[in-house]
Design an enzyme around this catalytic site. Sequence first.
Site, mmCIF file in Angstrom:
data_model
loop_
_atom_site.group_PDB
_atom_site.id
_atom_site.type_symbol
_atom_site.label_atom_id
_atom_site.label_comp_id
_atom_site.label_asym_id
_atom_site.label_seq_id
_atom_site.Cartn_x
_atom_site.Cartn_y
_atom_site.Cartn_z
ATOM 1 N N GLU A 1 -62.726 -58.291 -72.257
ATOM 2 C CA GLU A 1 -62.034 -58.153 -70.975
ATOM 3 C C GLU A 1 -60.790 -57.274 -71.108
ATOM 4 O O GLU A 1 -60.032 -57.385 -72.067
ATOM 5 C CB GLU A 1 -61.613 -59.552 -70.503
ATOM 6 N N LYS B 1 -64.164 -60.265 -61.030
ATOM 7 C CA LYS B 1 -63.800 -61.609 -61.483
ATOM 8 C C LYS B 1 -63.415 -62.504 -60.304
ATOM 9 O O LYS B 1 -62.521 -62.170 -59.521
ATOM 10 C CB LYS B 1 -62.646 -61.513 -62.485
ATOM 11 N N CYS C 1 -64.036 -64.528 -68.757
ATOM 12 C CA CYS C 1 -62.968 -65.362 -69.313
ATOM 13 C C CYS C 1 -62.769 -66.692 -68.570
ATOM 14 O O CYS C 1 -63.540 -67.626 -68.747
ATOM 15 C CB CYS C 1 -61.671 -64.546 -69.359
#
Length: 262
Positions: free
Chosen positions: A42, A112, A147
Amino acid sequence: MRAAAIQLSVTDDQSPSARRDAVAEAVRAEARRGAELVLLPEMWLPGFFGFDSYAALAEPLDGPTARLLGELAAECGIRCCAGSIVERAPEGLYNTALLFDRDGSLAARYRKIHLFGYGSRERALLTRGSEVVTCELGGIRFGISTCYDLRFPELYRAAAEQGAECFLVVAAWPFPRLDAWRCLARARAIENQAGLLGCNTAGRQGSGVFAGSSLAFDAWGTPLGELDDRPGVLRVELEPERIRAARREFTALDDRVLNRLG
């Protein structure tokens, strides 16, 4: 499918151009070793903790970082999950993961959904995504996540319901919560009977220390490999038929009840 998770060191003493050059060299090296899928972490260009540089390094989907990774995928004949970039769009900035096919075309884009706020400025600086993204490449349907998403099992279940057989997780997970990284990644694999390949970041950026420990699990939750906290490459074989066989043998996904109530 032979996969390689390239665990990069992201530090403040490396320029964005030097980091792009290092990534290109690492991707080519893994392609020469026979990788068919390469995974990056990321926000490897600004570094997750480089909040002050997010706006300056933001780029559209045809910007220099995306072009580089698409060209590398085509040059090497591989599929590349290019980690994530700060995507600049008319409505704001996103933490966007990109997946390229072997011809260099952009096969999938995942913005995200769960932005981190605990000791982080990500939530203040970026716009939340809203779409669950899966994509079939090389006979495997992948679910893409980033994440902090790992803490939200409903995202992975939604991807599994779209047919995802293997989860690709790009991350900048910090060292203090290393145990949670391992536990949550394994749980997402077990509960969805899916493979999982997670590529984390290594190194120290400002006061933040990344955990490394890129890892992989099969559909039973059996560990396939894990790195330590140093830069390195995790190489694993993704076997879709073994995932499908696990689902046929142990029918947990078919035995769900709560999703059918109401």
